[in-house]
Scaffold this motif. Structure first.
Motif, PDB file in Angstrom:
ATOM      1  N   LEU A 210       0.839  -1.194   0.000  1.00  0.00           N
ATOM      2  CA  LEU A 210       0.000   0.000   0.000  1.00  0.00           C
ATOM      3  C   LEU A 210       0.877   1.247   0.000  1.00  0.00           C
ATOM      4  CD1 LEU A 210      -2.770   1.481   0.381  1.00  0.00           C
ATOM      5  CD2 LEU A 210      -2.364   1.277   2.857  1.00  0.00           C
ATOM      6  N   GLU A 212       0.262   5.388   0.290  1.00  0.00           N
ATOM      7  CA  GLU A 212      -0.717   6.440   0.555  1.00  0.00           C
ATOM      8  C   GLU A 212      -0.002   7.785   0.571  1.00  0.00           C
ATOM      9  OE1 GLU A 212      -4.381   6.123   3.253  1.00  0.00           O
ATOM     10  OE2 GLU A 212      -2.974   7.294   4.464  1.00  0.00           O
ATOM     11  N   SER A 222      -4.494   6.751  -2.527  1.00  0.00           N
ATOM     12  CA  SER A 222      -3.947   5.453  -2.141  1.00  0.00           C
ATOM     13  C   SER A 222      -3.854   4.522  -3.341  1.00  0.00           C
ATOM     14  CB  SER A 222      -4.813   4.800  -1.052  1.00  0.00           C
ATOM     15  OG  SER A 222      -6.114   4.542  -1.531  1.00  0.00           O
ATOM     16  N   GLU A 224      -2.972   0.343  -4.019  1.00  0.00           N
ATOM     17  CA  GLU A 224      -2.769  -0.955  -3.374  1.00  0.00           C
ATOM     18  C   GLU A 224      -2.551  -2.029  -4.430  1.00  0.00           C
ATOM     19  OE1 GLU A 224      -4.892  -3.883  -0.038  1.00  0.00           O
ATOM     20  OE2 GLU A 224      -5.782  -1.956  -0.596  1.00  0.00           O
TER      21      GLU A 224
END
Length: 253
Positions: A210, A212, A222, A224
């Motif tokens: 991840l 961010e 974000s 992922e």
């Protein structure tokens, strides 16, 4: 989203941890139900439970999750797991663990997977004078695993080596990285590597990452990326799944 059904077959137990809790007993129960009738018949349900016992002798938790979805009487999601773990901190850097898990996933022909294991968790953290934060965790352990596979009516869709039943000892290892080079940037990554101790070509890999980036006090972007790979997947199941998600989060105060 690609392969979401198989991504969850290997559970990221790091996401189940709660590191800050008051001593005592804690319990949570959650359930959702979605029904639709008429031109389409849709049924979806999910049940989650969590039990934590935190004392001076350590932290014990039990987590369970069950999902079922059907459309026009055809079930296309039927999966669940239960995870039990005991953790005892020896020093701030070293923690001993004992765990057990039960899971099934009809979507990838997994009738049942049961495992028991133990390991050591090693944590290192650093904060430099510029404010950058770095946390690294290594997990080393072993687990006994018993896996029952639905091999199909002609017994051709089981494990390519073990058929419809595999019993083996795996080395279960994981690496966790949490890095914040600046206040508005956070990087998190968890990688699991589980290999047969007698056949190194039989392994499972799960990586969840991840990134961010804060775009202000309340807005964040974000990204992922989740990857799962099974070197000896059951017949009819692809060995690799990839899931990519991009999103924006708005935080309310």
């Amino acid at each position: 989203m690609l392969g979401a059904g198989t991504i969850v077959a290997q559970v990221n137990t790091e996401s189940l941890r709660k590191t800050i809790q008051e001593p005592g007993l804690h319990f949570n129960l959650g359930a959702t139900l979605n029904m639709m009738t008429g031109n389409r018949n849709l049924f979806q349900t999910q049940i989650k439970t969590r039990f934590d016992q935190v004392q001076t002798w350590g932290h014990l938790f039990l987590v369970s999750n069950y999902k079922m979805s059907s459309k026009d009487e055809t079930v296309f999601v039927n999966q669940g797991f239960a995870h039990l773990r005991y953790m005892r901190e020896f020093t701030p850097s070293y923690t001993g663990e004992i765990f057990s898990q039960l899971e099934f996933n009809e979507f990838i022909r997994l009738n049942q997977r049961t495992l028991m294991g133990a390991g050591l968790r090693i944590k290192r953290s650093a904060l430099n004078e510029k404010g950058s934060q770095l946390s690294v965790v290594f997990g080393l352990g072993f687990m006994l695993e018993r896996e029952s596979i639905d091999s199909g009516p002609d017994a051709s869709l089981g494990d390519p080596i073990h058929g419809d039943l595999a019993e083996l000892l795996r080395s279960s290892n994981y690496f966790v990285l949490a890095y914040s080079p600046w206040d508005h940037v956070t990087i998190q990554s968890t990688t699991y590597y589980q290999v047969d101790t007698q056949r190194f070509q039989d392994y499972r890999l799960l990586s969840q990452s991840l990134l961010e980036v804060g775009l202000g006090k309340r807005l964040a972007l974000s990204t992922e990326l989740n990857i799962r790979y099974d070197s000896e997947a059951p017949g009819g199941v692809k060995p690799q799944d990839l899931e990519y998600t991009q999103g924006v989060t708005f935080k309310f105060k």
